[in-house]
Write a protein that holds these residues in place. Structure first.
Motif, PDB file in Angstrom:
ATOM      1  N   LEU A  56       0.895  -1.254   0.024  1.00 37.14           N
ATOM      2  CA  LEU A  56      -0.054   0.002   0.022  1.00 37.14           C
ATOM      3  C   LEU A  56       0.880   1.226  -0.044  1.00 37.14           C
ATOM      4  O   LEU A  56       1.623   1.641   0.926  1.00 37.14           O
ATOM      5  CB  LEU A  56      -0.834  -0.185   1.149  1.00 37.14           C
ATOM      6  CG  LEU A  56      -1.774   1.233   1.520  1.00 37.14           C
ATOM      7  CD1 LEU A  56      -2.766   1.676   0.218  1.00 37.14           C
ATOM      8  CD2 LEU A  56      -2.534   0.866   2.597  1.00 37.14           C
ATOM      9  N   THR A  57       0.848   1.813  -1.212  1.00 43.55           N
ATOM     10  CA  THR A  57       1.693   3.082  -1.257  1.00 43.55           C
ATOM     11  C   THR A  57       0.859   4.169  -2.160  1.00 43.55           C
ATOM     12  O   THR A  57      -0.375   4.024  -2.354  1.00 43.55           O
ATOM     13  CB  THR A  57       2.972   2.751  -2.104  1.00 43.55           C
ATOM     14  OG1 THR A  57       2.537   2.711  -3.539  1.00 43.55           O
ATOM     15  CG2 THR A  57       3.731   1.382  -1.813  1.00 43.55           C
ATOM     16  N   THR A  60      -0.195   3.039  -5.360  1.00 42.20           N
ATOM     17  CA  THR A  60      -0.901   1.772  -5.557  1.00 42.20           C
ATOM     18  C   THR A  60      -2.367   1.908  -5.047  1.00 42.20           C
ATOM     19  O   THR A  60      -3.207   1.511  -5.351  1.00 42.20           O
ATOM     20  CB  THR A  60      -0.370   0.528  -5.124  1.00 42.20           C
ATOM     21  OG1 THR A  60      -0.270   0.793  -3.558  1.00 42.20           O
ATOM     22  CG2 THR A  60       1.076   0.233  -5.582  1.00 42.20           C
ATOM     23  N   SER A  61      -2.471   3.148  -4.385  1.00 39.29           N
ATOM     24  CA  SER A  61      -3.718   3.264  -3.671  1.00 39.29           C
ATOM     25  C   SER A  61      -4.836   4.096  -4.538  1.00 39.29           C
ATOM     26  O   SER A  61      -4.478   4.413  -5.610  1.00 39.29           O
ATOM     27  CB  SER A  61      -3.488   4.445  -2.507  1.00 39.29           C
ATOM     28  OG  SER A  61      -4.923   4.884  -2.038  1.00 39.29           O
ATOM     29  N   SER A  64      -4.555   7.538  -5.547  1.00 36.12           N
ATOM     30  CA  SER A  64      -3.300   8.133  -6.142  1.00 36.12           C
ATOM     31  C   SER A  64      -3.553   9.425  -7.032  1.00 36.12           C
ATOM     32  O   SER A  64      -2.697  10.215  -6.879  1.00 36.12           O
ATOM     33  CB  SER A  64      -2.469   6.928  -6.626  1.00 36.12           C
ATOM     34  OG  SER A  64      -3.274   6.253  -7.948  1.00 36.12           O
ATOM     35  N   ALA A  81      -3.778   8.112   1.982  1.00 38.83           N
ATOM     36  CA  ALA A  81      -3.858   6.741   1.257  1.00 38.83           C
ATOM     37  C   ALA A  81      -4.250   5.715   2.371  1.00 38.83           C
ATOM     38  O   ALA A  81      -5.274   4.938   1.837  1.00 38.83           O
ATOM     39  CB  ALA A  81      -2.574   6.422   0.542  1.00 38.83           C
ATOM     40  N   LEU A  82      -3.675   5.756   3.401  1.00 42.42           N
ATOM     41  CA  LEU A  82      -4.026   4.509   4.285  1.00 42.42           C
ATOM     42  C   LEU A  82      -5.546   4.760   4.758  1.00 42.42           C
ATOM     43  O   LEU A  82      -6.414   4.073   5.174  1.00 42.42           O
ATOM     44  CB  LEU A  82      -3.110   4.584   5.484  1.00 42.42           C
ATOM     45  CG  LEU A  82      -3.526   3.622   6.707  1.00 42.42           C
ATOM     46  CD1 LEU A  82      -3.567   2.006   5.897  1.00 42.42           C
ATOM     47  CD2 LEU A  82      -2.157   3.735   7.684  1.00 42.42           C
ATOM     48  N   TYR A  84      -7.749   6.591   3.392  1.00 39.15           N
ATOM     49  CA  TYR A  84      -8.842   6.288   2.074  1.00 39.15           C
ATOM     50  C   TYR A  84      -9.175   4.859   2.018  1.00 39.15           C
ATOM     51  O   TYR A  84     -10.101   4.286   2.126  1.00 39.15           O
ATOM     52  CB  TYR A  84      -8.261   6.712   0.923  1.00 39.15           C
ATOM     53  CG  TYR A  84      -8.953   6.499  -0.239  1.00 39.15           C
ATOM     54  CD1 TYR A  84     -10.142   7.074  -0.602  1.00 39.15           C
ATOM     55  CD2 TYR A  84      -8.510   5.257  -1.112  1.00 39.15           C
ATOM     56  CE1 TYR A  84     -11.053   6.587  -1.701  1.00 39.15           C
ATOM     57  CE2 TYR A  84      -9.270   4.866  -2.401  1.00 39.15           C
ATOM     58  CZ  TYR A  84     -10.390   5.703  -2.444  1.00 39.15           C
ATOM     59  OH  TYR A  84     -11.278   5.157  -3.713  1.00 39.15           O
ATOM     60  N   GLU A  85      -8.107   3.976   2.041  1.00 36.04           N
ATOM     61  CA  GLU A  85      -8.218   2.515   2.078  1.00 36.04           C
ATOM     62  C   GLU A  85      -9.005   1.912   2.974  1.00 36.04           C
ATOM     63  O   GLU A  85      -9.970   1.055   3.094  1.00 36.04           O
ATOM     64  CB  GLU A  85      -7.078   1.711   1.675  1.00 36.04           C
ATOM     65  CG  GLU A  85      -6.297   2.052   0.601  1.00 36.04           C
ATOM     66  CD  GLU A  85      -6.968   1.785  -0.659  1.00 36.04           C
ATOM     67  OE1 GLU A  85      -7.872   0.739  -0.615  1.00 36.04           O
ATOM     68  OE2 GLU A  85      -6.605   2.348  -1.871  1.00 36.04           O
ATOM     69  N   SER A  92     -12.047  -2.332  -0.087  1.00 37.34           N
ATOM     70  CA  SER A  92     -10.714  -1.829  -0.307  1.00 37.34           C
ATOM     71  C   SER A  92      -9.719  -3.204  -0.917  1.00 37.34           C
ATOM     72  O   SER A  92     -10.034  -4.320  -0.129  1.00 37.34           O
ATOM     73  CB  SER A  92     -10.073  -1.158   0.815  1.00 37.34           C
ATOM     74  OG  SER A  92      -8.617  -1.306   0.867  1.00 37.34           O
ATOM     75  N   TRP A  94      -6.958  -3.789  -0.088  1.00 32.60           N
ATOM     76  CA  TRP A  94      -6.194  -4.244   1.256  1.00 32.60           C
ATOM     77  C   TRP A  94      -7.029  -4.635   2.211  1.00 32.60           C
ATOM     78  O   TRP A  94      -6.171  -4.813   3.373  1.00 32.60           O
ATOM     79  CB  TRP A  94      -5.134  -3.186   1.156  1.00 32.60           C
ATOM     80  CG  TRP A  94      -4.152  -2.943   0.417  1.00 32.60           C
ATOM     81  CD1 TRP A  94      -2.799  -3.520   0.571  1.00 32.60           C
ATOM     82  CD2 TRP A  94      -4.072  -2.278  -0.662  1.00 32.60           C
ATOM     83  NE1 TRP A  94      -2.075  -3.264  -0.735  1.00 32.60           N
ATOM     84  CE2 TRP A  94      -2.776  -2.353  -1.594  1.00 32.60           C
ATOM     85  CE3 TRP A  94      -4.999  -1.288  -1.288  1.00 32.60           C
ATOM     86  CZ2 TRP A  94      -2.354  -1.659  -2.557  1.00 32.60           C
ATOM     87  CZ3 TRP A  94      -4.597  -0.668  -2.427  1.00 32.60           C
ATOM     88  CH2 TRP A  94      -3.365  -0.884  -3.227  1.00 32.60           C
ATOM     89  N   GLY A 186       5.974   2.702   2.118  1.00 37.53           N
ATOM     90  CA  GLY A 186       4.846   2.013   2.081  1.00 37.53           C
ATOM     91  C   GLY A 186       4.643   1.108   3.166  1.00 37.53           C
ATOM     92  O   GLY A 186       5.180   0.803   4.084  1.00 37.53           O
TER      93      GLY A 186
END
Length: 454
Positions: A56-57, A60-61, A64, A81-82, A84-85, A92, A94, A186
């Motif tokens: 998860l970066t 890749t999110s 992005s 990003a974290l 958001y996921e 998600s 992830w 990430g």
């Protein structure tokens, strides 16, 4: 095996993450998740292969594009990003990984201000953590709140509030790895399950097909880019510098016997750094240090001498190209675990407390290495006192008693703050002994000189 571990293993398989059958994942109510060896692991064994695309970066999110449009990168971008996921829940990609993570890591950053003032007062972390909280709040106000107010569909106040931001930062501070220049830092599934133990690294995080002695294996910071942190990967190309390497690996660097835990290492750090970044401490940590701010030393010296005296002596020290360590606009000196002060601090005190040495250095700068007397080095003891009115030894014994009665599992914040305070006060006690030793040696030399004159 717990339900969340089974879900995570299914998720790893679906995302191309491979791991050795020799690894066992253990989920404990008390200690969380750990990794153990089901059979002997030998140096050089490959125990995990992790595609970069599964990490998860900010690249890749699913958010992005918005991050790139707004120019949000680094740990700030990764935090968004974290968040958001996590806001997507089961939608998600992830989700199988994120459900394994705690809501937040119990690092001092997410403690209440009351807890910080109560548990960290008298330690070097007290001011640092309060500054961290201030800076992160300013980041949220400057970058994230405007996103919420601008109304993009991906951002809402329920999932991107200040509490969610602090929680995301705690996870990133304690779990992220630097992957490469393209992805930046990430969240790396599986790699973050290996616990830390000082001086006991069993596995190393590296690029696929890279030599263990190459520049691809680099230890880097996941917090502020210093050299003594969790292992990281900085290079995104193979040894020939041509094709990009898209897989990360966990390689055994020290043998592990059957049934023993498999450790990664976050670096050679004292308890202050461990508690600050990861939320735990180690008893009798050999890398413990104490930092003393330059402003504290100058405040003490200003109480003894005139402002002009302080300015001229500090100016000479600067002319000799000396300075303390720096971090977050703060200048400080390290006291090692055996109580020995940093050489730059000793020279500063020589200049202030010995008129003869000051005159030597002021007239002939090259002769400063010959100076070996500090007539009033014992005054350094004044720096070892906390703001409390109690004696240092009384405080140390009181904390040792509290630590003995404290439950690590039920009172983790109190436990780890006590380990930190006891360790720091032991070092300050050794510093006092170090200064006393030099004072006694100085008195003996003076006594011998007096005898000869008689």
């Amino acid at each position: 095996m717990s339900r969340r571990l089974r879900a995570f293993k299914r998720w790893m398989k679906s995302h191309g993450i491979a791991y050795s059958d020799a690894l066992e994942f253990v989920d404990s109510m008390d200690d969380g998740i750990s990794v153990r060896a089901l059979c002997d692991l030998k140096e050089g064994d490959l125990v995990a292969s992790i595609p970069k695309i599964s990490c998860l970066t900010i690249r890749t999110s699913g958010i992005s594009s918005l991050l790139e449009e707004c120019g949000l990168c680094g740990f700030l971008g990764l935090s968004i990003a974290l968040m958001y996921e996590k806001s997507l829940g089961s939608a998600s990609p992830w989700e199988g990984y994120l459900q394994l993570l705690p809501e937040r890591e119990c690092i001092p950053l997410v403690w209440s201000l009351e807890e910080v003032d109560k548990l960290l007062v008298g330690t070097e972390l007290h001011k640092i953590v309060k500054d961290d909280k201030k800076f992160l709040f300013e980041d949220w106000k400057e970058y994230i709140e405007p996103l919420i107010q601008s109304g993009p569909s991906e951002i809402d106040s329920d999932n991107f509030g200040i509490e969610q931001y602090f929680s995301a930062k705690s996870l990133i501070a304690s779990r992220s790895f630097e992957i490469d220049k393209y992805h930046g830092s990430g969240m790396v599934p599986l790699a973050d399950l290996f616990n830390h133990k000082t001086g006991a690294e069993n596995v190393h995080f590296t690029l696929a097909s890279s030599s263990s002695s190459s520049d691809d294996d680099v230890e880097g910071d996941i917090f502020d880019a210093s050299d003594d942190e969790r292992s990281s990967v900085k290079n995104s190309t193979n040894s020939s510098g041509s094709e990009p390497i898209e897989t990360l690996e966990m390689i055994v660097v020290k043998e592990v016997e059957t049934g023993f835990e498999v450790y990664n290492t976050y670096g050679s750090m004292g308890n202050a750094a461990l508690l600050h970044r990861y939320g735990f401490t180690e008893l009798d940590n050999p890398y413990n240090i104490v930092n003393i701010d330059l402003h504290l030393i100058l405040k003490w010296l200003s109480s003894l001498f005139s402002n002009r005296y302080v300015r001229t002596r500090l100016g000479l020290w600067r002319k000799l190209n000396y300075s303390g360590c720096t971090s977050q606009n703060s200048e400080y000196f390290e006291i090692s675990s055996d109580g020995e002060p940093q050489m730059e601090l000793l020279i500063l005190l020589y200049i202030f407390l010995s008129e003869s040495i000051y005159q030597k250095l002021d007239s002939v700068l090259d002769s400063f290495t010959e100076a070996n007397e500090a007539d009033k080095l014992i005054k350094l003891l004044g720096l070892t006192k906390t703001d409390c009115e109690h004696k240092l030894e009384d405080l140390k014994e009181e904390d040792i008693s509290k630590l003995h009665d404290c439950c690590r599992l039920m009172e983790s914040k109190l436990y780890h703050s006590l380990v930190l305070r006891v360790g720091e006060r032991k070092i300050l006690g050794k510093l006092r002994a170090y200064a006393c030793k030099h004072l006694r040696a100085m008195k003996r030399r003076r006594g011998r000189k007096s005898s000869r004159r008689c």
